[in-house]
Enzyme design. Structure first.
Site, PDB file in Angstrom:
ATOM      1  N   ASN A  91       0.859  -1.186   0.000  1.00 15.29           N
ATOM      2  CA  ASN A  91       0.000   0.000   0.000  1.00 15.29           C
ATOM      3  C   ASN A  91       0.891   1.231   0.000  1.00 15.29           C
ATOM      4  OD1 ASN A  91      -2.892  -1.017   0.301  1.00 15.29           O
ATOM      5  ND2 ASN A  91      -1.742  -2.212   1.816  1.00 15.29           N
ATOM      6  N   GLU A  92       1.172   1.692  -1.191  1.00 15.36           N
ATOM      7  CA  GLU A  92       2.100   2.799  -1.356  1.00 15.36           C
ATOM      8  C   GLU A  92       1.440   4.108  -0.921  1.00 15.36           C
ATOM      9  OE1 GLU A  92       4.998   2.107  -1.645  1.00 15.36           O
ATOM     10  OE2 GLU A  92       5.506   0.698  -3.241  1.00 15.36           O
ATOM     11  N   PRO A  93       2.250   5.173  -0.751  1.00 12.92           N
ATOM     12  CA  PRO A  93       1.687   6.448  -0.313  1.00 12.92           C
ATOM     13  C   PRO A  93       0.475   6.833  -1.154  1.00 12.92           C
ATOM     14  CG  PRO A  93       4.065   6.596  -0.372  1.00 12.92           C
ATOM     15  CD  PRO A  93       3.715   5.240  -0.924  1.00 12.92           C
ATOM     16  N   THR A 129      10.344   1.985  -3.814  1.00 11.83           N
ATOM     17  CA  THR A 129      10.155   0.554  -3.557  1.00 11.83           C
ATOM     18  C   THR A 129      10.833  -0.255  -4.659  1.00 11.83           C
ATOM     19  OG1 THR A 129       8.042   1.008  -2.500  1.00 11.83           O
ATOM     20  CG2 THR A 129       8.395  -1.240  -3.281  1.00 11.83           C
TER      21      THR A 129
END
Ligand code: F6R
Length: 655
Positions: A162-164, A181
């Site tokens: 769950n990236e920014p 990432t």
């Protein structure tokens, strides 16, 4: 007692946390909690549902669970697992797939029913992704929901992938990976180009629905993001901060990952030190004064009583009586770290009043010249991290040895070796016997863009780096007779994450120490470089020193740790600051330039795209600026080190 007892929360922390001396201890404690949960539900009772993570953080946890299964009969027969994520697209048999990772580290070594292990599938067709993700959520629900969710945290603050920007209500879905990432993963995939751009990940909501959530983070490179997740308010920009909204979440940290939390960086803000079992010793005093100088943007000697009072440092003022006295203490501590004679002075060439050996303090401090051993994990860390100091030690007449600990072959591209093979082919220097093989390799590279995975070729990649290191050492004045290429075997394991050192590595290091019997050892002290090589090298040194206890050289040696290309010591940790002149900076640059293969940016993990010489110069210039801003002295550049006696070192590098 619950081994995961959280520390008492400070007003700065928005979520419970437990801090351990080492990641190994912490992982064992998490494993105990998981094991207790599993044991509480033997067959016949509803299955235990585990949410599992991959990456380097849970490797020791899985190792411990495997041990508990083998040695203490922990059965996973009544366990169902759901992994957080999988790269997309990527087949399960790919060595970097998370399915492969889970089999290698856990599933293949325990009695879990493979049918009970679930991961999102990296092979579903594009138009089937949504249905697949919905089905994944349904399966979790049908299993009764997740009892215990294991998490790591990425440097973007992600949990799962769950990236920014991921909303708190997000569910399992396809996500584009953040560039940071991807760069962090690039080393595993052999470069950024080959690194997947997408992944399937459980959503934030899916994770928060777990009944217990434990996030593990190790190493200094996680410290800043860990602080953001724990001390800053909930934000979609750091998805780990959503855990603040969970009522049974725990951050499990080692000391390095916890190092930026206010309770460690500025404990005086939490209340009187005695109440926290702390004291105003030299180190704490220096830390507070440097913190205050930074906060006020002032030189140390300009800090006033008001500055101390307003920043909550009345207690320190009380101990010293006045800002003037406190300032002097901090100032002299910093000033005494500076020396242009890192190995001590030649007594024959000193002036009256010169401090002969400051800041050295081992029994051998006054001895001149000294036997110095510089340990360089990769073949370029010596010049990148301490090239200026290295040159000084040589120029000042010490016997300087450099040991290159691993071959560094992983960071040589096929293209580089192809060029060396072309040279052998076209010059005929490879000889007739090898000519057909050399031609075939060149043909393969030209046709496919890659060389075959051949042990000889890998060995030659190491040779390329040896030659670069030899040339760089020559710039520093160290000849081949004092270079030691250790080629530690742990580095040769195919998978970067989860590597282990063994007795062979330690035996090699021990032989070297016995041969050199160093008075000074310089070693890379970053316990958390992105791929763990520096950390493992430090463990090898630790073991070798532990095994050498009682040998006469150990009583006379001291260790100086440098921080390397990825991070720098905090000012309050520095014991030795070696100033460099502009000429010395240029000479160091020339030495770093000898490592031509390392200009291949794609091979390096991390967010920093500058070349190594640039990082080195920026870092050492910033250090010089910091000293200057504190009102000490104005230098072109400074290389910084932290001192350890062998005993302190053994304590510091916990296993
Ligand atoms: C892995 C995952 C990620 C990792 C994170 C930290 O399944 O979901 O969130 O936990 O990227 O990775 P490491 O532990 O390798 O630093």
């Amino acid at each position: 007692m619950n081994p995961l007892t959280p520390v008492v929360r400070s007003r700065f922390e928005h979520v419970p946390l437990a801090v351990f001396g080492s990641s190994a201890e912490a992982s064992a404690a998490v494993a105990r909690e998981v094991a207790a949960l599993i044991r509480s539900r033997p067959r016949g009772r509803p299955p235990v549902v585990l949410g599992l993570a991959t990456g380097s953080s849970p490797v020791a946890l899985y190792r411990e669970l495997v041990r508990l299964h083998r040695e203490e009969g922990l059965s996973f027969a009544n366990v169902i697992s759901f992994n957080l994520d999988e790269y997309y697209p990527l087949p399960p048999e790919h060595p970097q797939s998370y399915r492969y990772f889970m089999r290698k580290h856990l599933f293949d070594h325990i009695d879990i029913d493979p049918a009970n292990t679930h991961l999102p599938e990296g092979t579903v067709p594009k138009d089937g992704i949504d249905a697949h993700c919905r089905a994944y959520e349904d399966k979790i629900r049908a299993a009764g929901g997740i009892d215990f969710q294991v998490l790591g945290i990425g440097r973007t603050g992600h949990i799962g992938f769950n990236e920014p920007g991921s909303p708190g209500r997000s569910r399992t879905r396809l996500i584009a990976l953040d560039p940071l990432t991807r760069r962090d993963a690039a080393g595993d995939f052999g470069g950024e180009e080959q690194t997947p751009r997408h992944a399937l990940t459980m959503g934030v909501r899916t994770i928060l629905e777990a009944r217990r959530v434990v996030l593990m983070a190790w190493g200094q490179h996680k410290a800043a993001i860990v602080r953001a997740a724990i001390e800053v308010d909930v934000t979609a920009q750091v998805t780990a901060s959503y855990l603040q909204e969970h009522d049974n979440a725990l951050f499990v940290l080692d000391q390095a990952a916890a190092g930026s939390l206010t309770r460690f960086r500025a404990p005086w803000l939490l209340g009187p030190l005695e109440e926290q079992g702390l004291a105003w010793d030299e180190r704490m005093t220096r830390r507070a004064i440097l913190w205050l100088a930074g906060k006020c943007g002032k030189a140390i000697l300009k800090l006033t009583d008001d500055d101390y009072n307003e920043a909550g440092l009345q207690d320190l003022l009380r101990v010293h009586g006045s800002a003037y006295e406190a300032n002097r203490t901090g100032f002299y501590q910093m000033q005494h770290t500076i020396t242009g004679w890192p190995g001590g002075r030649d007594p024959a060439r000193t002036q009256p009043g010169d401090a002969l050996a400051r800041p050295l303090r081992a029994k051998s401090a006054g001895l001149f010249p000294k036997r110095v051993l510089v340990l360089s994990p990769h073949p370029d860390d010596d010049v990148i991290s301490m090239g200026g100091t290295l040159c000084r030690l040589v120029d000042q007449g010490h016997e300087v040895h450099i040991a290159y600990e691993v071959s560094g072959a992983n960071a040589v591209s096929d293209e580089t070796l192809w060029r060396a093979l072309l040279f052998a082919r076209d010059s005929g220097l490879g000889g007739d016997r090898h000519a057909p093989a050399v031609r075939a390799w060149c043909d393969t590279y030209e046709a496919t863009g890659a060389l075959p995975a051949d042990a000889a070729l890998r060995g030659w990649k190491g040779l390329v780096r040896r030659h670069e290191a030899t040339a760089a050492a020559r710039v520093c004045g160290v000849g081949p007779a004092r270079l030691h290429f250790l080629d530690l075997p742990f580095y040769e394991s195919a998978v970067a994450r989860g590597r282990h050192t063994g007795p062979e590595d330690v035996a090699i290091m021990r032989r070297l120490l016995q041969e050199v019997r160093p008075h000074l050892i310089y070693a890379a002290g970053d316990l958390d470089d992105p791929h763990g090589t520096h950390r493992l090298c430090l463990h090898v040194l630790r073991e070798a020193i532990a095994q050498s206890a009682g040998e006469s050289w150990v009583g006379e040696t001291e260790l100086w740790l440098y921080r390397g290309a990825w991070a720098e010591w905090e000012l309050d940790e520095i014991d030795l600051a070696v100033p460099l002149s502009p000429q010395e900076v240029m000479r160091r640059r020339r030495a770093i330039f000898r490592h031509e293969t390392q200009k291949d940016l794609a091979l390096f993990p991390g967010g920093d795209r500058r070349e190594f010489w640039q990082r080195t110069e920026d870092r050492s210039r910033r250090m010089a600026d910091a000293y200057n801003n504190l009102g000490l002295a104005e230098y072109e550049a400074i290389e910084a080190f932290k001192r350890f006696s062998p005993e302190e070192f053994l304590r510091h590098v916990a296993l």
